[in-house]
Motif scaffolding. Structure first.
Motif, mmCIF file in Angstrom:
data_model
loop_
_atom_site.group_PDB
_atom_site.id
_atom_site.type_symbol
_atom_site.label_atom_id
_atom_site.label_comp_id
_atom_site.label_asym_id
_atom_site.label_seq_id
_atom_site.Cartn_x
_atom_site.Cartn_y
_atom_site.Cartn_z
ATOM 1 N N LYS A 91 0.864 -1.174 0.000
ATOM 2 C CA LYS A 91 0.000 0.000 0.000
ATOM 3 C C LYS A 91 0.901 1.224 0.000
ATOM 4 O O LYS A 91 1.963 1.229 0.648
ATOM 5 N N SER A 138 0.629 5.643 0.221
ATOM 6 C CA SER A 138 -0.220 6.813 0.418
ATOM 7 C C SER A 138 0.597 8.047 0.077
ATOM 8 O O SER A 138 1.795 8.113 0.381
ATOM 9 N N LEU A 139 -0.035 9.013 -0.582
ATOM 10 C CA LEU A 139 0.662 10.217 -1.063
ATOM 11 C C LEU A 139 -0.005 11.463 -0.503
ATOM 12 O O LEU A 139 -1.215 11.472 -0.291
ATOM 13 N N SER A 140 0.789 12.510 -0.330
ATOM 14 C CA SER A 140 0.214 13.800 0.050
ATOM 15 C C SER A 140 1.170 14.885 -0.414
ATOM 16 O O SER A 140 2.379 14.678 -0.462
ATOM 17 N N PHE A 176 4.331 7.431 1.696
ATOM 18 C CA PHE A 176 4.650 6.358 2.616
ATOM 19 C C PHE A 176 4.162 5.039 2.034
ATOM 20 O O PHE A 176 3.077 4.964 1.471
ATOM 21 N N TRP A 179 1.117 -3.502 17.769
ATOM 22 C CA TRP A 179 2.028 -2.750 16.914
ATOM 23 C C TRP A 179 1.754 -1.271 17.130
ATOM 24 O O TRP A 179 0.705 -0.880 17.626
ATOM 25 N N ILE A 236 3.115 2.923 15.572
ATOM 26 C CA ILE A 236 3.825 3.674 14.556
ATOM 27 C C ILE A 236 4.347 4.992 15.118
ATOM 28 O O ILE A 236 3.911 5.451 16.171
ATOM 29 N N ASP A 264 -4.523 -0.912 5.812
ATOM 30 C CA ASP A 264 -4.286 0.180 4.874
ATOM 31 C C ASP A 264 -3.591 1.319 5.620
ATOM 32 O O ASP A 264 -3.585 1.360 6.854
ATOM 33 N N ILE A 265 -3.017 2.219 4.838
ATOM 34 C CA ILE A 265 -2.244 3.313 5.419
ATOM 35 C C ILE A 265 -2.712 4.651 4.860
ATOM 36 O O ILE A 265 -3.393 4.710 3.839
ATOM 37 N N GLY A 266 -2.328 5.718 5.539
ATOM 38 C CA GLY A 266 -2.623 7.053 5.047
ATOM 39 C C GLY A 266 -1.569 8.024 5.513
ATOM 40 O O GLY A 266 -1.095 7.936 6.650
ATOM 41 N N VAL A 267 -1.172 8.933 4.634
ATOM 42 C CA VAL A 267 -0.213 9.963 5.023
ATOM 43 C C VAL A 267 -0.815 11.299 4.635
ATOM 44 O O VAL A 267 -1.583 11.401 3.676
ATOM 45 N N ASP A 268 -0.506 12.335 5.386
ATOM 46 C CA ASP A 268 -0.974 13.666 5.012
ATOM 47 C C ASP A 268 0.021 14.717 5.473
ATOM 48 O O ASP A 268 0.566 14.626 6.579
ATOM 49 N N LYS A 325 -7.802 8.450 4.959
ATOM 50 C CA LYS A 325 -7.214 7.710 3.834
ATOM 51 C C LYS A 325 -7.014 6.232 4.176
ATOM 52 O O LYS A 325 -7.132 5.369 3.312
ATOM 53 N N ASN A 340 -11.002 4.716 4.450
ATOM 54 C CA ASN A 340 -12.171 5.022 3.621
ATOM 55 C C ASN A 340 -12.491 3.990 2.544
ATOM 56 O O ASN A 340 -13.563 4.045 1.953
ATOM 57 N N ALA A 355 -1.067 7.270 9.434
ATOM 58 C CA ALA A 355 -2.024 6.361 10.069
ATOM 59 C C ALA A 355 -1.906 4.968 9.482
ATOM 60 O O ALA A 355 -1.618 4.801 8.294
ATOM 61 N N LEU A 356 -2.118 3.989 10.336
ATOM 62 C CA LEU A 356 -2.158 2.590 9.906
ATOM 63 C C LEU A 356 -3.412 1.984 10.512
ATOM 64 O O LEU A 356 -3.661 2.133 11.714
#
Lengths: 132, 132, 132
Positions: free
Chosen positions: A104, A106-108, A117, B2, B4, C3-7, C60, C63, C118-119
């Protein structure tokens, strides 16, 4: 087995590299689909930067296991969430790639910086067998 | 279980802290190996910033379980990928540290910012037993 | 499934939006608890930016599974580590939310940028059954 990758890129780096004048560079780094996607925006540099950061973050997350070049790591936009497409024909041996990792990314980005990431999970066939 | 951690650091913070004039600060925060690594570059500040971000991100990912100071979290460069070395002699009790976590950290920097991300996975002995 | 999310968010965006003059915007995006927390600092903009980045990164990460609005994703400060509180009364159907995901978020900011990661791990009931 799992691994992670992070990458931060200055948008200015891509703003300074006009696509028309540096097509060769873009073709070496990005896939045709990535280029088409980024050029569809009024400010392609931000999207090139985010896509590049995405590729780099995936590269960092997988390169201890998979020997792959940056232009074979494709970031595909699927509605909102980016997906990763590894074009692995001739990368690594079968012992490395027979169970492809779950990846996976993720972009920003802001107008100045793009951050990406990635998290890759490699299924360990040995362990999978011992659980089932 | 886990957790982060993410950290972003301005390179300027370290550029403003010359190593020769602030050796005490550097020795308090970084390990000798980290200092040697960062000083081997023409622009040590970027590498000190990335190393610091790495340490902080690992700290955030483990501090709910392991009581450890920043200078005991060492970011070791192993060719390209950074590795984490926890120097845990006297940190936490055996109930906390008997199965050390698996930790990955990834670093990235521009000339202005360093970003680090860490993921720590703590093996739960209870659950591990029930699976095997 | 995970899933992951970056901002990444520019602090300046929030610095330019004074709370007193844009209360409606803040109330639409943030929860009362988040607003109270951020306003308790001398420089609320940095904290609003970090909180916003946190909410976006969680959004992210979840969703694809959970249909939720940003103001229902609450970032709660629990001493140091931020916690995520999903206010899910009417989001998605039971098939989506019956086993709530495990979510971690990590925040970091400088005076100019806030970054969040986020994870989210969704327990797959099928797989959970086959392991136990």
């Amino acid at each position: 087995m799992w691994d992670i990758g992070v990458d931060v890129v200055e948008v200015q780096r891509f703003r300074a590299l006009d696509y028309g004048e540096n097509t060769e560079f873009y073709n070496r780094v990005f896939t045709p689909r990535e280029i088409e996607y980024c050029l569809s925006f009024k400010n392609p540099a931000q999207h090139f930067a985010a896509t590049y950061a995405g590729k780099e973050s995936v590269y960092k997350a997988i390169n201890s296991r998979i020997d792959i070049e940056l232009h074979r790591i494709e970031i595909v936009r699927d509605r909102n969430a980016p997906k990763v497409n590894l074009m692995m024909e001739d990368c690594g041996g079968p012992e490395k790639t027979d169970s492809p990792p779950q990846i996976k990314v993720s972009l920003s980005h802001t107008s100045s910086y793009a951050v990406a990431f990635a998290l890759a999970v490699f299924e360990d066939p040995e362990q999978a067998r011992s659980i089932k």
